[in-house]
Design a protein around this motif. Structure first.
Motif, PDB file in Angstrom:
ATOM      1  N   ILE A  43      -2.878   1.285 -11.715  1.00 60.11           N
ATOM      2  CA  ILE A  43      -2.631   2.871 -11.064  1.00 60.11           C
ATOM      3  C   ILE A  43      -3.481   4.005 -11.621  1.00 60.11           C
ATOM      4  O   ILE A  43      -4.065   4.558 -11.014  1.00 60.11           O
ATOM      5  CB  ILE A  43      -1.201   3.110 -10.925  1.00 60.11           C
TER       6      ILE A  43
ATOM      7  N   ASN B  75      -8.048   9.390  -7.963  1.00 61.27           N
ATOM      8  CA  ASN B  75      -7.250  10.593  -7.338  1.00 61.27           C
ATOM      9  C   ASN B  75      -6.053  10.613  -8.135  1.00 61.27           C
ATOM     10  O   ASN B  75      -5.571  11.747  -8.428  1.00 61.27           O
ATOM     11  CB  ASN B  75      -6.826  10.027  -5.898  1.00 61.27           C
TER      12      ASN B  75
ATOM     13  N   LYS C 240       0.872  -1.384   0.039  1.00 61.34           N
ATOM     14  CA  LYS C 240       0.085  -0.081   0.031  1.00 61.34           C
ATOM     15  C   LYS C 240       0.698   1.187  -0.197  1.00 61.34           C
ATOM     16  O   LYS C 240       1.879   1.275   0.750  1.00 61.34           O
ATOM     17  CB  LYS C 240      -0.882  -0.133   1.033  1.00 61.34           C
TER      18      LYS C 240
ATOM     19  N   THR D 110       0.790  -1.389  -5.076  1.00 57.85           N
ATOM     20  CA  THR D 110       1.746  -0.681  -6.203  1.00 57.85           C
ATOM     21  C   THR D 110       3.131  -1.152  -5.841  1.00 57.85           C
ATOM     22  O   THR D 110       3.563  -1.699  -4.660  1.00 57.85           O
ATOM     23  CB  THR D 110       1.598   0.609  -6.022  1.00 57.85           C
TER      24      THR D 110
ATOM     25  N   ASN E  85      -7.134   4.663 -10.673  1.00 58.51           N
ATOM     26  CA  ASN E  85      -7.346   5.335  -9.564  1.00 58.51           C
ATOM     27  C   ASN E  85      -7.899   6.596  -9.879  1.00 58.51           C
ATOM     28  O   ASN E  85      -7.085   7.472 -10.557  1.00 58.51           O
ATOM     29  CB  ASN E  85      -6.100   5.469  -8.688  1.00 58.51           C
TER      30      ASN E  85
ATOM     31  N   GLU F  96      -4.949   6.883  -1.184  1.00 53.89           N
ATOM     32  CA  GLU F  96      -4.215   5.680  -0.976  1.00 53.89           C
ATOM     33  C   GLU F  96      -4.267   4.827  -2.387  1.00 53.89           C
ATOM     34  O   GLU F  96      -5.254   5.084  -2.980  1.00 53.89           O
ATOM     35  CB  GLU F  96      -4.848   5.009  -0.026  1.00 53.89           C
ATOM     36  N   ILE F  97      -3.116   4.206  -2.719  1.00 47.08           N
ATOM     37  CA  ILE F  97      -3.190   3.350  -3.662  1.00 47.08           C
ATOM     38  C   ILE F  97      -2.801   1.885  -3.088  1.00 47.08           C
ATOM     39  O   ILE F  97      -2.086   1.539  -2.388  1.00 47.08           O
ATOM     40  CB  ILE F  97      -1.856   3.705  -4.737  1.00 47.08           C
ATOM     41  N   GLU F  98      -3.981   1.233  -3.145  1.00 44.91           N
ATOM     42  CA  GLU F  98      -3.997  -0.284  -2.355  1.00 44.91           C
ATOM     43  C   GLU F  98      -2.720  -0.936  -2.556  1.00 44.91           C
ATOM     44  O   GLU F  98      -1.954  -1.648  -1.715  1.00 44.91           O
ATOM     45  CB  GLU F  98      -5.335  -0.913  -2.513  1.00 44.91           C
TER      46      GLU F  98
END
Lengths: 255, 255, 255, 255
Positions: C199, C204, C122, C147, C202, C143-145
């Motif tokens: 990514i 955001n 994360k 990566t 996402n 957040e990027i779960e």
């Protein structure tokens, strides 16, 4: 829990005794004393002029500042005096909650706001440049097992260099070691130092303090200026006065 | 010869009349009025709160400041108010002797000293980056036939960008157009503006003022922060409180 | 997994179709297309001149670059061409592994080294300044779960501004969003973008891309210079040639 | 009139003889030799590897570079080697027309364009900070009676500090002494040095060279990094690999 600047003088000269200090400050000072080329003394809020007379500042190469509850009690006249000495070249190291001290805020020109939490969580301090003098002899990172959290957004002018960025167990990050220059004074902010945790017993924190003091040592020349008038007859090129003026020869500018 | 901030508001909203101003300020304001997308009003030292009430500042996008003799008469409470609004995003343009204004010195954190001479000599303002928005529509340089000299050393933190450097007939040089950011406020210092010479009648100076106001316009969001506490149960990662704390839940930090 | 610059042109002009792209680039481009004031086209390594002809660059306001495996296959002549266009004012957004692209390294002048790990951990991206145009409409963090990790030390010149700092589950931190200016080109580096994770889906991350493109849009004037000689008879002050010279009137300098 | 880097090693070690040098370089080297704590050697374009072998660079603390006509003849492999050594911490001083050398342009990432004129006019070098180590023992300014002119716009990234700004008889100005840091290498650009005028005989110019060499001396640690992989089992926090990856354990990243 008082404002306790710690003045450090580099080089060979008669040593003075530490005054009676609260624990936090004493430990920070002790950490510095390990380096026996440093001559260390302390000053506290309660002393006359907070222990920071003109004479003391004259002899101080680097001033380390730790303050918290009593920021507002530091006298403006002393703040002005310290800032002028920084402009001349004295190094200044602001620790922990000193981000909100009068002196640091005046040097930065920003709000110096940050976010914070007291949960005794873990902090991991990352080194952004392993060859920076302030990071000397540190590994890739070091940890502080229990501490208060200081987090982004940290409202500062862009630092000249970022030496440390911290990772927190609770999920936050923080630019925990930053440098600037104001006038000829080298400035270092270092965020670890919460007084309810034994931060200044941490050997890596102590190493950072010693490195930082050496980094912030003044260049050989002191200099400060207050808007001198250069009269026409002292101009680098010969000129004839061609217009009106508000000030007489030799007069000072308006403050 | 009074401190006369000039507030400028970009965009479509009811225009206000300029107050009665001394010549210098009126001309600067007139120069700005040529750009009819700008809505301009003025404020002077003599007004209550120097004309800079909370409401006025709320509605101001860019504040242009010209002050000289009376720097010391600007009230500290107003200085604080203006600085907070700059941190939120209001642009700030400091003209000429405003390098020594309370506001500019607080934003810089340095002495803001320079050298000076009143001899009516020629100044040639060089453009260091012809494509910078503040230099738009200027040639390689422009000249001011008679003016006061401001010269190096100019004690400022390293500017983000240097837009202008001036050459003087008497042999001096000066960083006459510099930018910084403090919080979200864009700051521009521009040194021409001596009140005994018709500097603000100069068409190139007027162009710089208009360019600078547009450059310093705020980004869409306002933001200012005052050290909010993030309680442990609102941390991004789940944590358990593991140590002592000085502050209660929701309490403010020390100021 | 090829180098896929994505050229973006702001403003009202005939739209072009996206070329056939690999998934990663297509998604990034799609994210940008949501903003229907942007006109977007793509260019890929395989095209002649990598799709970056003089004409394409002339019409491009902001170039977004995503490259990884094939950094070495990008032709030097195209690198030079892109860099010259950036100096003129074209914005440049370097994504993820583009920190090691020829273009980004040439603009920075440093090694651009970082540390990395592929563990699907994360990442939490913190906003260092909530009012920065590139952070518009974001919350305190996103957040990027899952990566790849990019960590400090990141060897870059001090950024003009740090917009994002990332926290990683595995304990690392990274300056994940940084700005610089080179010539008149605004540059933004943004580290999220590993091609084996979604990514660019996402929301955001997509928002950051759109904000960044708007932030990097050029100022109105284009300018680039190549050491012009200013002959003595065109000097701003009248001078007489007083010494020898290596170059004839109007001759170019040595390259 | 050839590219003649001058390598300087600080500290106590066996001195080497200067190679046979053209006049310009020899004088610059002689100026440095006055400081007998410096150990100086020279290297010229004509030597194998331009005299800059791995061994020579290893032993060099500060490299002073003077080049002009033959910028294009400096081999790219040597440029890469010098730049890597700068990133590790070697100081780099670029003199005069070296603003257009391959090395300096690579470190800056900008065009490094300026304007110029050969008229034997007077240059006055102003000190922007009298207490800066590079300005040590200089007065408010010094003059060079006849020289070539270098003028603004000078296209460089914002310097960390501006030490000198020059005034020219022909009416131009120039940022003639600027510092930067790239990796751990301290960089100083100093514009005086035209080879048809006896610039390096000027005692103030010689003083600047000596001051600059001392200022650019490396910090104690050397460091350079090339994107090391940190495997999941060496992460600071315990993590489980949760996603796909492109690289095997221990593999290098793409260049």
């Amino acid at each position: 829990m008082v404002n306790s600047p710690i003045g450090i003088r580099l080089g060979p000269s008669p040593s003075r005794q530490l005054s009676d200090l609260l624990k936090t400050q004493a430990i920070a000072a002790d950490a510095l004393k390990i380096d026996n080329q440093l001559e260390i003394r302390a000053a506290t809020l309660a002393e006359p002029e907070h222990g920071l007379t003109e004479e003391v500042l004259e002899e101080t190469d680097v001033l380390t500042w730790w303050g918290h509850v009593a920021h507002g009690q530091v006298e403006d006249a002393i703040v002005d005096r310290v800032i002028k000495r920084i402009w001349q070249g004295m190094g200044f190291i602001a620790l922990h909650s000193s981000h909100y001290s009068k002196i640091f805020k005046r040097l930065m020109g920003t709000s110096c706001s940050l976010t914070w939490r007291e949960a005794g969580e873990k902090e991991r301090v990352w080194i952004c440049n392993p060859a920076h003098p302030i990071a000397r002899d540190l590994s890739r990172y070091f940890e502080i097992e229990n501490t208060g959290m200081y987090g982004e957004p940290f409202v500062i002018p862009t630092p000249d260099e970022i030496v440390f960025i911290s990772w927190f167990e609770g999920g936050d990050v923080f630019r925990s070691g930053c440098t600037w220059k104001r006038g000829n004074g080298k400035i270092f902010y270092f965020s670890p130092g919460h007084e309810m945790y034994p931060i200044f017993f941490n050997l890596n924190v102590q190493l950072v303090l010693r490195n930082a003091v050496r980094w912030a040592a003044p260049d050989p020349e002191r200099w400060i200026d207050t808007c001198p008038q250069i009269p026409a007859d002292q101009a680098a090129e010969r000129i004839t006065v061609k217009g009106p003026r508000m000030h007489k020869e030799g007069e000072e500018g308006y403050r």
